[in-house]
Design a protein around this motif. Structure first.
Motif, mmCIF file in Angstrom:
data_model
loop_
_atom_site.group_PDB
_atom_site.id
_atom_site.type_symbol
_atom_site.label_atom_id
_atom_site.label_comp_id
_atom_site.label_asym_id
_atom_site.label_seq_id
_atom_site.Cartn_x
_atom_site.Cartn_y
_atom_site.Cartn_z
ATOM 1 N N ASN A 118 -15.339 -5.802 15.578
ATOM 2 C CA ASN A 118 -15.685 -7.187 15.899
ATOM 3 C C ASN A 118 -17.006 -7.621 15.263
ATOM 4 O OD1 ASN A 118 -13.386 -7.266 17.453
ATOM 5 N ND2 ASN A 118 -14.453 -6.898 19.395
ATOM 6 N N VAL A 119 -17.867 -6.673 14.898
ATOM 7 C CA VAL A 119 -19.160 -7.016 14.297
ATOM 8 C C VAL A 119 -19.213 -6.664 12.813
ATOM 9 C CG1 VAL A 119 -20.422 -6.792 16.459
ATOM 10 C CG2 VAL A 119 -20.191 -4.806 14.965
ATOM 11 N N LEU A 120 -18.108 -6.164 12.276
ATOM 12 C CA LEU A 120 -18.050 -5.827 10.853
ATOM 13 C C LEU A 120 -17.783 -7.111 10.070
ATOM 14 C CD1 LEU A 120 -18.225 -3.322 9.056
ATOM 15 C CD2 LEU A 120 -15.740 -3.137 9.191
ATOM 16 N N VAL A 121 -18.779 -7.561 9.310
ATOM 17 C CA VAL A 121 -18.711 -8.868 8.652
ATOM 18 C C VAL A 121 -18.391 -8.702 7.168
ATOM 19 C CG1 VAL A 121 -19.996 -10.979 8.074
ATOM 20 C CG2 VAL A 121 -20.340 -9.865 10.290
ATOM 21 N N ARG A 122 -17.508 -9.558 6.687
ATOM 22 C CA ARG A 122 -17.179 -9.622 5.263
ATOM 23 C C ARG A 122 -17.333 -11.071 4.788
ATOM 24 N NH1 ARG A 122 -17.994 -5.121 5.749
ATOM 25 N NH2 ARG A 122 -16.632 -3.311 5.342
ATOM 26 N N TYR A 123 -17.400 -11.243 3.460
ATOM 27 C CA TYR A 123 -17.672 -12.566 2.886
ATOM 28 C C TYR A 123 -16.607 -12.912 1.848
ATOM 29 C CZ TYR A 123 -22.216 -11.278 4.812
ATOM 30 O OH TYR A 123 -23.223 -10.856 5.644
ATOM 31 N N ARG A 124 -16.343 -14.212 1.729
ATOM 32 C CA ARG A 124 -15.441 -14.667 0.681
ATOM 33 C C ARG A 124 -15.891 -16.029 0.158
ATOM 34 N NH1 ARG A 124 -10.947 -14.238 4.863
ATOM 35 N NH2 ARG A 124 -11.241 -16.013 6.255
ATOM 36 N N LEU A 125 -15.615 -16.251 -1.114
ATOM 37 C CA LEU A 125 -15.909 -17.510 -1.799
ATOM 38 C C LEU A 125 -14.605 -18.283 -1.882
ATOM 39 C CD1 LEU A 125 -18.072 -19.113 -3.437
ATOM 40 C CD2 LEU A 125 -17.357 -17.799 -5.436
ATOM 41 N N THR A 126 -14.563 -19.462 -1.252
ATOM 42 C CA THR A 126 -13.289 -20.184 -1.182
ATOM 43 C C THR A 126 -13.070 -21.116 -2.370
ATOM 44 O OG1 THR A 126 -14.316 -21.881 0.236
ATOM 45 C CG2 THR A 126 -13.228 -20.038 1.334
ATOM 46 N N ASN A 127 -14.110 -21.325 -3.194
ATOM 47 C CA ASN A 127 -13.946 -22.074 -4.447
ATOM 48 C C ASN A 127 -14.939 -21.507 -5.449
ATOM 49 O OD1 ASN A 127 -13.654 -23.821 -6.577
ATOM 50 N ND2 ASN A 127 -14.143 -25.682 -5.433
ATOM 51 N N SER A 128 -14.424 -20.801 -6.452
ATOM 52 C CA SER A 128 -15.284 -20.144 -7.445
ATOM 53 C C SER A 128 -15.504 -20.993 -8.683
ATOM 54 C CB SER A 128 -14.677 -18.810 -7.856
ATOM 55 O OG SER A 128 -13.446 -19.018 -8.546
ATOM 56 N N PHE A 129 -15.013 -22.237 -8.671
ATOM 57 C CA PHE A 129 -15.083 -23.119 -9.837
ATOM 58 C C PHE A 129 -14.488 -22.416 -11.056
ATOM 59 C CE2 PHE A 129 -17.904 -25.320 -7.018
ATOM 60 C CZ PHE A 129 -17.767 -26.661 -7.356
ATOM 61 N N ASN A 130 -13.197 -22.132 -10.924
ATOM 62 C CA ASN A 130 -12.426 -21.507 -12.005
ATOM 63 C C ASN A 130 -13.043 -20.195 -12.458
ATOM 64 O OD1 ASN A 130 -10.468 -23.618 -12.162
ATOM 65 N ND2 ASN A 130 -11.928 -24.871 -13.304
ATOM 66 N N GLY A 131 -13.499 -19.413 -11.482
ATOM 67 C CA GLY A 131 -14.011 -18.084 -11.807
ATOM 68 C C GLY A 131 -15.407 -18.059 -12.380
ATOM 69 N N THR A 132 -16.166 -19.148 -12.195
ATOM 70 C CA THR A 132 -17.536 -19.182 -12.720
ATOM 71 C C THR A 132 -18.469 -18.288 -11.905
ATOM 72 O OG1 THR A 132 -17.202 -21.447 -13.510
ATOM 73 C CG2 THR A 132 -19.478 -20.708 -13.308
ATOM 74 N N PHE A 133 -18.176 -18.136 -10.612
ATOM 75 C CA PHE A 133 -19.019 -17.343 -9.721
ATOM 76 C C PHE A 133 -18.167 -16.291 -9.012
ATOM 77 C CE2 PHE A 133 -20.835 -21.579 -10.080
ATOM 78 C CZ PHE A 133 -22.161 -21.311 -10.379
#
Length: 285
Positions: A118-133
């Motif tokens: 429940n405290v294990l946090v992960r991250y995601r980018l929901t818009n990478s601008f066509n893979g720029t980031f």
């Protein structure tokens, strides 16, 4: 459920139960001794509750006994991750050819039970601008994934990157944030003359101060990196016969001409931007 025994016979064996101390989130059935939850519990506030239950002889209240009941609360995934120090990140970076440039690191905290999913946090980018980031799911590090050229972007453009932090609970909870990335122009473009060279003819009797030709140059960079000034250089401007407006690029006659003394002047015009370092281009006139 609690239970008790009474050595008496008949109705004298009847017992009733009640909670005499403890939080109001629990209630007890006075006949069966079944304890039930009637209010809200918060694992993060209190993980254990101790109730004192009394069993009382129905026919004689003076005959009673007590027992402590310890109730352990288990964690439920009810806390979403929270970005720190805020959910609005702002950063500026130079335009770059680096496809793995570190930009920043985001962080989110979850206050559910330590050591649990429940405290294990992960991250995601929901818009990478066509893979720029790209955003590392574990560390929260944001990097470039493509080259970034400020000249290819609209003036004043800011990348607004939506990201999420989510926990690994059975019913995952998430929180949103935004990373605003401003691309700073680097002085990487030289002024360009159009046309590349100039060839003009003038009468020897034109008046001093008259316009001879106007040169044009452009610079793809922005702000001061794209601001151009002009100057005359070289030895071809005999007796400083010509001068140039450093802002407009207009070449003017600075002194009288004599066809019999000199028929051709080979001028060199320099276009310089205001960047650091200064970039220059030249054209013959």
């Amino acid at each position: 459920q609690v239970s008790s025994t009474d050595a008496d016979l008949g109705n004298n064996r009847d017992v009733t139960y009640r909670i005499i101390s403890g939080i109001s989130a629990f209630a007890i059935d006075n006949s069966t001794g079944v304890i039930s939850k009637v209010g809200t519990l918060d694992f993060e506030t209190a993980r254990k509750h101790v109730l004192t239950v009394m069993a009382v002889d129905v026919n004689n209240n003076l005959l009673n006994d007590t027992v402590n009941v310890t109730i352990t609360v288990t964690d439920f995934n009810d806390r979403s991750p929270v970005f720190y120090p805020s959910n609005d990140y702002r950063v500026s970076i130079d335009e770059t050819n680096n496809t793995d440039l570190f930009i920043l690191q985001v962080f989110a905290n979850d206050t559910d039970q330590a050591g649990s999913d429940n405290v294990l946090v992960r991250y995601r980018l929901t818009n990478s601008f066509n893979g720029t980031f790209k955003l590392d799911a574990v560390s929260g590090v944001l990097r470039t994934a493509k080259t970034i050229d400020s000249e290819s972007l609209p003036r004043g453009f800011v990348y607004s990157l939506p990201i999420e932090a989510y926990d690994m609970g059975q019913t995952s909870l998430n929180t949103s944030a935004t990373i605003s990335v401003t691309i700073v122009d680097v002085n990487d473009n030289y002024p360009i003359f159009s046309p590349a060279a100039y060839d003009v003819s003038v009468h020897e009797n034109i008046m001093v101060g008259m316009s001879v030709v106007r040169v044009f140059a452009t610079d793809k960079d922005s702000a001061e990196n794209g601001e151009i000034t002009f100057s005359l250089s070289g030895s071809g401007n005999t007796n400083s016969a010509f001068r140039i407006n450093n802002q407009t690029g207009v070449v003017e006659l600075n002194s009288t001409l004599d066809f019999e003394s000199q028929r051709i002047f080979s001028l060199t015009v320099t276009a310089s931007d205001a960047g650091n370092p200064v970039l220059k281009s030249v054209t013959p006139v």
